[in-house]
Design a protein around this motif. Structure first.
Motif, PDB file in Angstrom:
ATOM      1  N   TYR A 223       7.789  -0.231  15.218  1.00 44.08           N
ATOM      2  CA  TYR A 223       8.599   0.577  14.304  1.00 44.08           C
ATOM      3  C   TYR A 223       9.267  -0.311  13.245  1.00 44.08           C
ATOM      4  N   THR A 224       9.678  -1.497  13.648  1.00 41.86           N
ATOM      5  CA  THR A 224      10.231  -2.445  12.683  1.00 41.86           C
ATOM      6  C   THR A 224       9.168  -2.909  11.687  1.00 41.86           C
ATOM      7  N   ASN A 225       7.952  -3.114  12.177  1.00 41.61           N
ATOM      8  CA  ASN A 225       6.878  -3.693  11.364  1.00 41.61           C
ATOM      9  C   ASN A 225       6.052  -2.666  10.605  1.00 41.61           C
ATOM     10  N   PHE A 226       6.353  -1.385  10.758  1.00 44.06           N
ATOM     11  CA  PHE A 226       5.563  -0.296  10.141  1.00 44.06           C
ATOM     12  C   PHE A 226       4.105  -0.361  10.584  1.00 44.06           C
ATOM     13  N   THR A 227       3.896  -0.706  11.844  1.00 46.60           N
ATOM     14  CA  THR A 227       2.534  -0.800  12.374  1.00 46.60           C
ATOM     15  C   THR A 227       2.309   0.183  13.520  1.00 46.60           C
ATOM     16  N   GLU A 228       3.224   1.127  13.692  1.00 46.66           N
ATOM     17  CA  GLU A 228       3.055   2.080  14.773  1.00 46.66           C
ATOM     18  C   GLU A 228       1.818   2.948  14.539  1.00 46.66           C
ATOM     19  N   THR A 229       1.220   3.389  15.619  1.00 48.19           N
ATOM     20  CA  THR A 229       0.092   4.314  15.566  1.00 48.19           C
ATOM     21  C   THR A 229       0.417   5.491  16.476  1.00 48.19           C
ATOM     22  N   ALA A 230      -0.491   6.426  16.536  1.00 51.54           N
ATOM     23  CA  ALA A 230      -0.288   7.594  17.401  1.00 51.54           C
ATOM     24  C   ALA A 230      -0.313   7.220  18.879  1.00 51.54           C
ATOM     25  N   LEU A 231      -0.642   5.956  19.188  1.00 53.62           N
ATOM     26  CA  LEU A 231      -0.677   5.479  20.568  1.00 53.62           C
ATOM     27  C   LEU A 231       0.522   4.592  20.905  1.00 53.62           C
ATOM     28  N   SER A 232       1.429   4.370  19.971  1.00 51.60           N
ATOM     29  CA  SER A 232       2.526   3.427  20.187  1.00 51.60           C
ATOM     30  C   SER A 232       3.470   3.891  21.301  1.00 51.60           C
ATOM     31  N   PRO A 233       3.945   2.929  22.111  1.00 56.28           N
ATOM     32  CA  PRO A 233       4.923   3.269  23.152  1.00 56.28           C
ATOM     33  C   PRO A 233       6.168   3.898  22.539  1.00 56.28           C
ATOM     34  N   GLY A 234       6.706   4.865  23.220  1.00 54.24           N
ATOM     35  CA  GLY A 234       7.948   5.493  22.775  1.00 54.24           C
ATOM     36  C   GLY A 234       7.771   6.791  22.029  1.00 54.24           C
ATOM     37  N   LEU A 235       6.647   6.962  21.349  1.00 52.34           N
ATOM     38  CA  LEU A 235       6.455   8.194  20.577  1.00 52.34           C
ATOM     39  C   LEU A 235       6.436   9.422  21.478  1.00 52.34           C
ATOM     40  N   GLU A 236       5.597   9.376  22.485  1.00 49.80           N
ATOM     41  CA  GLU A 236       5.494  10.525  23.374  1.00 49.80           C
ATOM     42  C   GLU A 236       6.792  10.742  24.150  1.00 49.80           C
ATOM     43  N   ASP A 237       7.396   9.640  24.618  1.00 51.96           N
ATOM     44  CA  ASP A 237       8.619   9.761  25.403  1.00 51.96           C
ATOM     45  C   ASP A 237       9.735  10.428  24.603  1.00 51.96           C
ATOM     46  N   SER A 238       9.919   9.991  23.362  1.00 50.87           N
ATOM     47  CA  SER A 238      11.016  10.555  22.568  1.00 50.87           C
ATOM     48  C   SER A 238      10.728  11.996  22.167  1.00 50.87           C
ATOM     49  N   TRP A 239       9.479  12.259  21.757  1.00 51.26           N
ATOM     50  CA  TRP A 239       9.078  13.632  21.415  1.00 51.26           C
ATOM     51  C   TRP A 239       9.312  14.553  22.612  1.00 51.26           C
ATOM     52  N   ASN A 240       8.862  14.132  23.801  1.00 50.18           N
ATOM     53  CA  ASN A 240       9.030  14.946  25.004  1.00 50.18           C
ATOM     54  C   ASN A 240      10.494  15.100  25.380  1.00 50.18           C
ATOM     55  N   SER A 241      11.281  14.060  25.184  1.00 50.69           N
ATOM     56  CA  SER A 241      12.700  14.140  25.516  1.00 50.69           C
ATOM     57  C   SER A 241      13.396  15.178  24.652  1.00 50.69           C
ATOM     58  N   PHE A 242      13.128  15.177  23.357  1.00 49.62           N
ATOM     59  CA  PHE A 242      13.737  16.172  22.478  1.00 49.62           C
ATOM     60  C   PHE A 242      13.314  17.586  22.880  1.00 49.62           C
ATOM     61  N   TYR A 243      12.036  17.738  23.205  1.00 52.33           N
ATOM     62  CA  TYR A 243      11.582  19.067  23.602  1.00 52.33           C
ATOM     63  C   TYR A 243      12.073  19.445  24.992  1.00 52.33           C
ATOM     64  N   SER A 244      12.395  18.465  25.815  1.00 53.47           N
ATOM     65  CA  SER A 244      13.051  18.769  27.079  1.00 53.47           C
ATOM     66  C   SER A 244      14.435  19.350  26.816  1.00 53.47           C
ATOM     67  N   VAL A 245      15.149  18.788  25.827  1.00 53.28           N
ATOM     68  CA  VAL A 245      16.441  19.346  25.431  1.00 53.28           C
ATOM     69  C   VAL A 245      16.257  20.787  24.957  1.00 53.28           C
ATOM     70  N   VAL A 246      15.259  21.002  24.101  1.00 45.00           N
ATOM     71  CA  VAL A 246      15.000  22.354  23.580  1.00 45.00           C
ATOM     72  C   VAL A 246      14.670  23.306  24.718  1.00 45.00           C
ATOM     73  N   ALA A 247      13.731  22.904  25.584  1.00 48.95           N
ATOM     74  CA  ALA A 247      13.279  23.788  26.663  1.00 48.95           C
ATOM     75  C   ALA A 247      14.413  24.148  27.611  1.00 48.95           C
ATOM     76  N   GLN A 248      15.192  23.139  28.005  1.00 50.41           N
ATOM     77  CA  GLN A 248      16.274  23.417  28.946  1.00 50.41           C
ATOM     78  C   GLN A 248      17.408  24.192  28.275  1.00 50.41           C
ATOM     79  N   SER A 249      17.643  23.969  26.991  1.00 45.04           N
ATOM     80  CA  SER A 249      18.636  24.767  26.275  1.00 45.04           C
ATOM     81  C   SER A 249      18.204  26.229  26.231  1.00 45.04           C
ATOM     82  N   ASN A 250      16.932  26.449  25.954  1.00 40.31           N
ATOM     83  CA  ASN A 250      16.406  27.813  25.973  1.00 40.31           C
ATOM     84  C   ASN A 250      16.568  28.452  27.347  1.00 40.31           C
ATOM     85  N   ASN A 251      16.256  27.676  28.400  1.00 44.31           N
ATOM     86  CA  ASN A 251      16.401  28.200  29.748  1.00 44.31           C
ATOM     87  C   ASN A 251      17.833  28.628  30.029  1.00 44.31           C
ATOM     88  N   VAL A 252      18.772  27.787  29.621  1.00 47.84           N
ATOM     89  CA  VAL A 252      20.183  28.100  29.847  1.00 47.84           C
ATOM     90  C   VAL A 252      20.572  29.380  29.116  1.00 47.84           C
TER      91      VAL A 252
END
Length: 563
Positions: A88-117
């Motif tokens: 991310y610092t080097n502008f060399t991230e790809t669709a396979l870079s570590p952290g992309l899926e984790d952060s995307w899923n974490s935000f949607y976990s917030v959305v999903a659980q907020s909806n559930n509540v």
């Protein structure tokens, strides 16, 4: 740690949430107990079911993406061997870079659980639950959902907007919605929260209506850059990102929201260092919203409710129970940014040669960086998240610091207010803007200003909130109307430059090479992160054309919020 006061019965919900599947970001299962129809049988039960929204659902974001995207991308950090930062610092991230899926899923976990509540409260709250408790619970969930969508829209320029997780589980291949719709959705959630949250904390650590107003001041500033004029209606999304001006409608709302927040019971901490001292960190008077982490060893509290950030910044066995941060340190660009007078904030934020810390290595009389241990003249490690060992503070276990994560402080709202007042002008001498802006500077021991420019604002944002995961979003907000300026700035930052101690230099360090190793040239495309290959595989429509979201009538009017 006091934050567990907000849990009570909710600790059971935390356990259930920890078992929820995150295999698909749109199919996160309900965090509720098996007997949904009878669980919400009291006001306390409603309050408990929102408790996991303050920690577990944010955990994957908090552990690394909080700072790798918020600070690494913006070149506050150098971490040449940490694959969750350097792409991310080097502008060399790809669709396979570590952290992309984790952060995307974490935000949607917030959305999903907020909806559930929200939907559980609507569908399964018993007759003994008061209307006030229902509204408070839904407002907390909408605050969380709105903030999660602000992150998603900022980082990926699109999102899938939805309000019913159960329905979405059976239809996960859907197109994304455009960034302006995402921001509008976030605004409506936060406006609902501002109109309906209580003025005082229901329990320690809970958000209030003033927290929502503070967050609105941030999101309105984003929307001001993304739209042309007037309230967003689907037809006024900006297309010229170098136009140099912002939508005054949202600049005015950002100003109003900041002022409403300032009316609340929050105040700046007197000492900047106390914001990051163990005894005064959690839920202090300046904190508008912190993620609430449990204190204790992970074996006792469970994974997912622990704050592991300090493990990734502690640089030696003398300053942390887990020390993975020796090769993660302040970038040259960050080090040389500090005004020589800005010693208070620098001391609390980055460790520079010869600085003494009485909260580290206490049993041996404290810790002097570069002296207690040698080998630290060619870097400045991050101090802000490094709070010592268990012997120092009684609460730091391996990968579990026991301190909360700042998501917004009142100081940011003060600066948001000044920026909103300045608006499309090159500077402002407005008395209100100066009053609050200078309060932030005065606490840092900095001289007051008689006029404020954008350069002043961006300096304060960067230095005040360094390593609090904000600076990249500040730059993105600028790029909505000064895009090329931001791209040029990113390419001028000496990324991965080396430096060493030299007390004769202005910043007491000198650059020893220009860096650039492994760094790609930043382009407009780098202002948006790629969607991970995993999530694109699950939903091929994510990367396609966006479609407009169908909004209903507004639930809260501007006059209700600000009159």
């Amino acid at each position: 740690m006091k934050c567990n006061k907000i849990y009570g019965l909710g600790i059971l919900a935390v356990t259930c949430l920890a078992m929820a599947s995150c295999d698909d970001f749109l199919s996160t299962s309900s965090s509720s107990q098996a007997n949904d129809e009878t669980f919400l049988d009291s006001d306390d039960a409603v309050a408990s079911t929102t408790a996991p929204l303050y920690n577990y659902v944010w955990n994957s974001f908090n552990e690394k993406a909080y700072y790798s995207m918020g600070d690494g991308r913006a070149n506050n950090l150098t971490a040449r061997w940490s694959d969750y930062i350097y792409p991310y610092t080097n502008f060399t991230e790809t669709a396979l870079s570590p952290g992309l899926e984790d952060s995307w899923n974490s935000f949607y976990s917030v959305v999903a659980q907020s909806n559930n509540v929200i939907n559980r409260i609507l569908d399964n709250a018993g007759s003994s639950v008061t209307d006030e408790a229902k509204i408070q619970g839904m407002a907390e969930a909408r605050f969380m959902r709105g903030l999660a969508y602000w992150y998603i829209g900022s980082l990926w320029n699109r999102a899938i907007l939805y309000t019913n997780t159960s329905e979405m589980v059976n239809n996960t291949v859907v197109p994304a919605n455009p960034v302006c719709d995402v921001m509008e959705f976030a605004i409506r959630d936060l406006e609902y929260a501002a109109a309906n949250l209580s003025k005082t904390q229901a329990n320690e650590g809970r958000v209030t209506c003033y927290s929502a107003y503070g967050m609105l001041s941030r999101v309105y500033l984003s929307m001001a850059g993304l739209t042309t004029s007037g309230q967003y209606d689907g037809s006024n999304a900006a297309t010229d990102f170098n136009r140099g001006t912002r939508n005054t409608y949202y600049l005015d709302l950002a100003q109003k929201a900041a002022l409403k927040c300032i009316e609340g019971p929050y105040a700046l901490m007197d000492d900047y260092g106390d914001l990051f001292a163990v005894k005064t960190w959690n839920n202090n008077k300046e904190s508008l919203f912190q993620l609430q982490w449990l204190s204790g060893a992970t074996d006792a509290i469970g994974w997912g409710c622990n704050n592991a950030i300090s493990a990734f910044f502690s640089w030696s066995t003398m300053v942390g129970e887990t020390n993975w941060g020796n090769a993660t340190y302040a970038s040259w660009d960050m080090v040389q940014t500090y005004d020589p007078q800005d010693r208070i904030r620098r001391h609390a934020t980055i460790a520079t040669y010869g600085e003494y810390y009485d909260d580290l290595n206490i049993k041996n009389g404290g810790y002097t960086y570069g002296v207690t241990e040698d080998g630290y003249k060619n870097k400045c490690n991050v101090k802000k998240h490094v709070i010592g060992k268990l012997d120092d503070n009684g609460q730091s276990y391996q990968q579990s610091s026991g301190v909360n994560t700042y998501m917004q402080r009142l100081a940011e709202v003060y600066i948001n207010l000044a920026e909103a007042i300045m608006g499309n002008n090159s500077s402002t001498s407005d008395a209100t803007a100066l009053l609050y802006f200078n309060r932030v500077r005065e606490r840092a021991g900095m001289p007051t200003l008689s006029a404020i420019t954008y350069d002043d604002i961006i300096y304060e944002r960067r230095v005040e909130f360094a390593y609090e995961g904000l600076y990249w979003y500040d730059l993105l907000r600028r790029s909505y109307y000064q895009q090329q300026e931001v791209v040029n700035y990113l390419n001028s930052q000496y990324r991965n430059a080396s430096y060493e101690w030299n007390e004769t230099e202005r910043c007491q360090y000198e650059r020893t090479d220009d860096g650039g190793s492994g760094v790609s040239t930043a382009t407009v495309d780098h202002l948006t992160l790629p969607i991970s290959d995993v999530d694109r595989g699950r939903n091929p429509l994510l990367a396609g054309s966006t479609v407009a979201y169908e909004f209903g009538d507004r639930e809260v009017s501007v006059s209700e919020l600000f009159n």
